[in-house]
Design a protein around this motif. Structure first.
Motif, mmCIF file in Angstrom:
data_model
loop_
_atom_site.group_PDB
_atom_site.id
_atom_site.type_symbol
_atom_site.label_atom_id
_atom_site.label_comp_id
_atom_site.label_asym_id
_atom_site.label_seq_id
_atom_site.Cartn_x
_atom_site.Cartn_y
_atom_site.Cartn_z
ATOM 1 N N VAL A 153 0.909 -1.210 0.040
ATOM 2 C CA VAL A 153 -0.082 -0.063 -0.040
ATOM 3 C C VAL A 153 0.963 1.174 -0.117
ATOM 4 N N SER A 154 1.880 1.208 0.802
ATOM 5 C CA SER A 154 2.932 2.585 0.756
ATOM 6 C C SER A 154 3.320 2.767 -0.544
ATOM 7 N N GLN A 155 3.786 1.636 -1.430
ATOM 8 C CA GLN A 155 4.470 1.759 -2.461
ATOM 9 C C GLN A 155 3.283 2.141 -3.444
ATOM 10 N N LEU A 156 2.090 1.605 -3.447
ATOM 11 C CA LEU A 156 1.199 1.753 -4.497
ATOM 12 C C LEU A 156 0.745 3.286 -4.478
ATOM 13 N N ASP A 157 0.411 3.767 -3.323
ATOM 14 C CA ASP A 157 -0.156 5.116 -2.757
ATOM 15 C C ASP A 157 1.094 6.061 -2.497
ATOM 16 N N GLY A 158 2.280 5.594 -2.729
ATOM 17 C CA GLY A 158 3.204 6.744 -2.639
ATOM 18 C C GLY A 158 3.554 7.385 -1.329
ATOM 19 N N LEU A 159 3.250 6.526 -0.294
ATOM 20 C CA LEU A 159 3.018 7.102 1.095
ATOM 21 C C LEU A 159 4.665 7.155 1.528
ATOM 22 N N ASN A 160 5.671 6.526 1.240
ATOM 23 C CA ASN A 160 7.053 6.463 1.361
ATOM 24 C C ASN A 160 7.174 6.210 2.904
ATOM 25 N N LEU A 161 6.371 5.076 3.354
ATOM 26 C CA LEU A 161 6.419 4.621 4.662
ATOM 27 C C LEU A 161 7.732 4.053 5.041
ATOM 28 N N THR A 162 8.220 4.034 6.231
ATOM 29 C CA THR A 162 9.537 3.653 6.768
ATOM 30 C C THR A 162 9.464 2.285 7.633
ATOM 31 N N PHE A 163 9.936 1.111 7.075
ATOM 32 C CA PHE A 163 9.920 -0.080 7.745
ATOM 33 C C PHE A 163 11.004 -0.486 8.361
ATOM 34 N N ASN A 164 12.120 0.146 7.790
ATOM 35 C CA ASN A 164 13.451 -0.452 8.500
ATOM 36 C C ASN A 164 13.719 0.112 10.058
ATOM 37 N N GLY A 165 13.854 -0.843 10.737
ATOM 38 C CA GLY A 165 14.069 -0.638 12.219
ATOM 39 C C GLY A 165 12.710 -0.532 13.245
ATOM 40 N N ILE A 166 11.535 -1.038 12.665
ATOM 41 C CA ILE A 166 10.394 -1.102 13.018
ATOM 42 C C ILE A 166 10.354 -2.301 14.192
ATOM 43 N N LYS A 167 9.944 -2.024 15.403
ATOM 44 C CA LYS A 167 9.890 -2.966 16.493
ATOM 45 C C LYS A 167 8.891 -4.082 16.530
ATOM 46 N N PHE A 168 9.062 -5.090 16.046
ATOM 47 C CA PHE A 168 7.942 -6.357 15.882
ATOM 48 C C PHE A 168 7.291 -6.432 16.901
ATOM 49 N N SER A 169 7.906 -6.405 18.132
ATOM 50 C CA SER A 169 7.398 -6.947 19.428
ATOM 51 C C SER A 169 6.399 -5.865 19.923
ATOM 52 N N SER A 170 6.313 -4.711 19.265
ATOM 53 C CA SER A 170 5.200 -3.847 19.779
ATOM 54 C C SER A 170 3.993 -3.963 19.317
ATOM 55 N N PHE A 171 4.000 -4.988 18.076
ATOM 56 C CA PHE A 171 2.606 -5.201 17.584
ATOM 57 C C PHE A 171 2.326 -6.778 17.366
ATOM 58 N N ILE A 172 3.265 -7.690 17.914
ATOM 59 C CA ILE A 172 3.015 -9.072 17.637
ATOM 60 C C ILE A 172 3.109 -9.718 19.161
ATOM 61 N N ASN A 173 2.235 -10.479 19.608
ATOM 62 C CA ASN A 173 2.312 -10.994 20.946
ATOM 63 C C ASN A 173 3.341 -12.121 20.867
ATOM 64 N N GLU A 174 4.175 -12.061 21.969
ATOM 65 C CA GLU A 174 5.118 -13.058 22.083
ATOM 66 C C GLU A 174 4.981 -14.425 22.177
ATOM 67 N N LEU A 175 3.788 -14.561 22.912
ATOM 68 C CA LEU A 175 3.324 -16.053 23.209
ATOM 69 C C LEU A 175 2.557 -16.601 22.265
ATOM 70 N N THR A 176 1.652 -15.863 21.421
ATOM 71 C CA THR A 176 0.761 -16.317 20.839
ATOM 72 C C THR A 176 1.043 -16.233 19.129
ATOM 73 N N LEU A 177 1.999 -14.942 18.762
ATOM 74 C CA LEU A 177 2.372 -14.491 17.580
ATOM 75 C C LEU A 177 1.206 -13.910 16.744
ATOM 76 N N GLU A 178 0.218 -13.391 17.443
ATOM 77 C CA GLU A 178 -0.893 -12.895 17.015
ATOM 78 C C GLU A 178 -0.553 -11.311 16.417
ATOM 79 N N LEU A 179 -1.112 -10.812 15.693
ATOM 80 C CA LEU A 179 -0.619 -9.311 15.289
ATOM 81 C C LEU A 179 -1.588 -8.534 15.358
ATOM 82 N N ASP A 180 -1.637 -7.305 15.841
ATOM 83 C CA ASP A 180 -2.407 -6.470 15.993
ATOM 84 C C ASP A 180 -1.997 -5.280 15.101
ATOM 85 N N GLN A 181 -3.192 -5.095 13.899
ATOM 86 C CA GLN A 181 -3.072 -4.326 12.964
ATOM 87 C C GLN A 181 -3.013 -2.883 13.362
ATOM 88 N N ILE A 182 -3.741 -2.279 14.266
ATOM 89 C CA ILE A 182 -3.760 -1.080 14.508
ATOM 90 C C ILE A 182 -2.231 -0.555 15.324
#
Length: 289
Positions: A153-182
């Motif tokens: 979406v970032s590429q298609l819409d020209g949003l130029n969002l940065t993904f390098n260096g994002i903290k995955f543990s901030s949106f993924i549950n470490e026990l269940t590996l479920e992801l929170d989209q918000i």
């Protein structure tokens, strides 16, 4: 303008190397690609050249060099680049000397092979894996797909969002590996300093893109999947120290676990063999592969 001057110089450098080498030049995006493919090629007949950290991208650099050399009638050069989203209906630049990975990138090709099982056996816990009760590869794809779609979406819409260096543990549950989209969207917005971007609108756009149900192996970025695996091996399916399963270590382990027989089952392998038959006497891969 600088980008074109740079690729012109690189193309000229390859043409000059023809004076001392009569074999194939194989161009790849980065050093990790070079490390893997060096094990597969006939090094007496094929030289690898990598283009790490080039602007605007290593992939752009490699493709532009191929274009220049093709225009100049230079023979005996091929390139392998990550497909990224090129297999998903977008018409990319094509050239008989240019090959794209079967899946999104090199890392997804590794994860889509038995190399993944080897790495999990090395760093995971059999007891925790049994208790987890889900197929690890399937879970990696399910969790990685929203991230991949957000990248797209970032590429298609020209949003130029940065993904390098994002903290995955901030949106993924470490026990269940479920992801929170918000939380995913918020983390990417924060990293991108795109505070004015409306989160709800972006979530709706993400959900809309996800509804197309594309092949997850084409949507997911391999680096994202490795980061998710790294989190899982610490708690959900293992008890490894974070330093032992950081993404760079896991990617290295996946490359080491990737056998020649796995490569022989890929489309890219068949394409290179066809190229060899159509471009004799040039040779790329070793005979025993």
């Amino acid at each position: 303008m600088r980008e074109h001057l740079s690729v012109d110089r690189e193309a000229n450098a390859i043409q000059l190397r023809r004076e001392t080498f009569s074999g194939v030049f194989l161009l790849v995006e980065g050093s990790s690609d070079k490390t893997l493919y060096e094990r597969l090629v006939d090094n007496s007949e094929c030289q690898l050249i990598s283009y790490s950290n080039r602007k605007p991208s290593s992939k752009f650099c490699v493709i532009e060099i191929i274009k220049i050399l093709d225009k100049n009638g230079f023979h005996g050069v091929i390139a392998i680049v990550d497909a990224d989203f090129d297999h998903l209906g977008i018409t990319p630049y094509s050239n008989p000397n240019l090959f794209r990975t079967d899946t999104h990138d090199l890392e997804t090709m590794l994860l889509n092979s038995p190399a993944l099982e080897k790495v999990i056996a090395e760093f995971g816990s059999e007891e925790k894996i049994t208790r987890f009760g889900q197929d690890i590869r399937t879970v990696l794809l399910e969790v990685g797909t929203p991230i991949g779609y957000l990248r797209w979406v970032s590429q298609l819409d020209g949003l130029n969002l940065t993904f390098n260096g994002i903290k995955f543990s901030s949106f993924i549950n470490e026990l269940t590996l479920e992801l929170d989209q918000i939380k995913l969207i918020q983390e990417v917005k924060n990293k991108s300093q795109a505070f004015a971007l409306d989160s709800k609108n972006l979530q709706h756009r993400l959900i809309s893109q996800q509804s197309s149900n594309d092949d997850p192996w084409q949507v997911c970025c391999g680096h994202d999947l490795v980061e998710i695996l790294s989190i899982g091996l610490r708690k959900a399916i293992g008890s490894a120290k974070a330093s032992d399963v950081e993404s760079t270590c896991l990617e290295r382990s996946l490359r080491l676990a990737y056998e020649e027989t796995y490569f022989c089952k890929t489309h890219i392998y068949l394409s290179i063999r066809l190229w060899e038959s159509n471009n004799q006497p040039f040779k790329v891969l070793r005979n025993e592969i």
